[in-house]
Design an enzyme around this catalytic site. Structure first.
Site, PDB file in Angstrom:
ATOM      1  CB  CYS A  48      -0.936  -0.147   1.281  1.00  0.00           C
ATOM      2  SG  CYS A  48      -1.947   1.229   1.435  1.00  0.00           S
ATOM      3  CG  ASN A  64     -12.186  10.110  -5.637  1.00  0.00           C
ATOM      4  OD1 ASN A  64     -13.129  10.798  -5.936  1.00  0.00           O
ATOM      5  ND2 ASN A  64     -10.852  10.831  -6.045  1.00  0.00           N
ATOM      6  CB  THR A  97      -5.865   5.468  -8.073  1.00  0.00           C
ATOM      7  OG1 THR A  97      -5.246   6.319  -7.456  1.00  0.00           O
ATOM      8  CG2 THR A  97      -6.723   5.780  -9.363  1.00  0.00           C
ATOM      9  CG  HIS A 130      -4.365   3.957   3.443  1.00  0.00           C
ATOM     10  ND1 HIS A 130      -3.264   3.272   4.054  1.00  0.00           N
ATOM     11  CD2 HIS A 130      -4.780   5.061   4.330  1.00  0.00           C
ATOM     12  CE1 HIS A 130      -3.183   4.048   5.139  1.00  0.00           C
ATOM     13  NE2 HIS A 130      -3.951   4.745   5.579  1.00  0.00           N
ATOM     14  CG  HIS A 138      -6.946   8.747  -0.210  1.00  0.00           C
ATOM     15  ND1 HIS A 138      -6.957   7.576  -0.586  1.00  0.00           N
ATOM     16  CD2 HIS A 138      -7.324   9.525  -1.349  1.00  0.00           C
ATOM     17  CE1 HIS A 138      -7.425   7.603  -1.989  1.00  0.00           C
ATOM     18  NE2 HIS A 138      -7.512   8.598  -2.556  1.00  0.00           N
ATOM     19  CG  HIS A 153      -8.312  13.997  -2.906  1.00  0.00           C
ATOM     20  ND1 HIS A 153      -7.195  13.739  -3.831  1.00  0.00           N
ATOM     21  CD2 HIS A 153      -9.201  12.645  -3.186  1.00  0.00           C
ATOM     22  CE1 HIS A 153      -7.120  12.475  -4.070  1.00  0.00           C
ATOM     23  NE2 HIS A 153      -8.115  11.804  -3.831  1.00  0.00           N
TER      24      HIS A 153
HETATM   25  P1  5GP Z   1      -7.458   8.681  -5.503  1.00  0.00           P
HETATM   26  O1  5GP Z   1      -7.440   8.709  -7.113  1.00  0.00           O
HETATM   27  O2  5GP Z   1      -7.387   7.254  -4.953  1.00  0.00           O
HETATM   28  O3  5GP Z   1      -8.739   9.111  -4.653  1.00  0.00           O
HETATM   29  O4  5GP Z   1      -6.272   9.348  -5.107  1.00  0.00           O
HETATM   30  C1  5GP Z   1      -5.093   8.880  -5.025  1.00  0.00           C
HETATM   31  C2  5GP Z   1      -4.122  10.213  -4.944  1.00  0.00           C
HETATM   32  O5  5GP Z   1      -2.904   9.961  -4.310  1.00  0.00           O
HETATM   33  C3  5GP Z   1      -3.883  10.961  -6.419  1.00  0.00           C
HETATM   34  O6  5GP Z   1      -4.222  12.447  -6.493  1.00  0.00           O
HETATM   35  C4  5GP Z   1      -2.246  10.667  -6.753  1.00  0.00           C
HETATM   36  O7  5GP Z   1      -1.920  11.927  -7.320  1.00  0.00           O
HETATM   37  C5  5GP Z   1      -1.840  10.637  -5.138  1.00  0.00           C
HETATM   38  N1  5GP Z   1      -0.527   9.848  -5.031  1.00  0.00           N
HETATM   39  C6  5GP Z   1      -0.459   8.568  -5.620  1.00  0.00           C
HETATM   40  N2  5GP Z   1       0.644   8.139  -5.306  1.00  0.00           N
HETATM   41  C7  5GP Z   1       1.501   9.366  -4.510  1.00  0.00           C
HETATM   42  C8  5GP Z   1       2.803   9.391  -4.066  1.00  0.00           C
HETATM   43  O8  5GP Z   1       3.400   8.354  -3.990  1.00  0.00           O
HETATM   44  N3  5GP Z   1       2.921  10.407  -3.397  1.00  0.00           N
HETATM   45  C9  5GP Z   1       1.891  11.472  -3.291  1.00  0.00           C
HETATM   46  N4  5GP Z   1       2.093  12.771  -2.738  1.00  0.00           N
HETATM   47  N5  5GP Z   1       0.667  11.371  -3.875  1.00  0.00           N
HETATM   48  C10 5GP Z   1       0.547  10.355  -4.524  1.00  0.00           C
HETATM   49 ZN    ZN Z   2      -2.461   1.409   3.693  1.00  0.00          ZN
END
Ligand code: 5GP
Ligand code: ZN
Length: 111
Positions: A3, A85, A93, A96, A98, A100
């Site tokens: 993760c 999301n 994506t 875990h 989160h 934004h």
């Molecule tokens: P999701 O698309 O799951 O809602 O958001 C995942 C977010 O994590 C994305 O906006 C992506 O840019 C961010 N993200 C993914 N990998 C990393 C990383 O290694 N470091 C940081 N700082 N952000 C990440």
């Molecule tokens: Zn995790």
């Protein structure tokens, strides 16, 4: 566990930290979708909003209780959006949970 956000929590993947305490970490998103884009995560591996329950929802309450303070610290206290999301259709994506935290401009309508 494979993760990315657990690796950010344990320091094996670096991040630009904005806020940290015993229950959460906030750091800048690597691919910002707004002029200011912070990701807020719990210090517990909860895969998505679908895995929330009465016991672990305290992490979500804690994150929201700190969001205003974090927004102020990154200069977006005049307005911000908090997005979660959940699931692939919503574009999740990283599995875990989160939140934004986005701002720094006049934000458009939802969705
Ligand atoms: P999701 O698309 O799951 O809602 O958001 C995942 C977010 O994590 C994305 O906006 C992506 O840019 C961010 N993200 C993914 N990998 C990393 C990383 O290694 N470091 C940081 N700082 N952000 C990440
Ligand atoms: Zn995790």
């Amino acid at each position: 566990m494979d993760c990315i956000f657990c690796k950010i929590l344990d320091g094996s993947i670096p991040s630009k930290k904005v806020y940290e305490d015993d229950m959460m970490l906030a750091f800048y998103d690597i691919q910002p979708a707004a002029p200011v884009h912070v990701v807020m995560i719990p210090k517990a591996h909860i895969a998505s909003a679908n895995e929330l329950n009465e016991e672990n929802a305290k992490y979500v309450a804690h994150i929201f209780s700190k969001a205003g303070e974090i927004a102020k610290s990154v200069g977006i206290e005049n307005g911000y959006r908090i997005v979660n999301n959940c699931g692939s259709d919503a574009g999740q994506t990283v599995f875990h949970i989160h939140f934004h935290l986005m701002g720094g401009k006049t934000l458009g309508k939802m969705a």
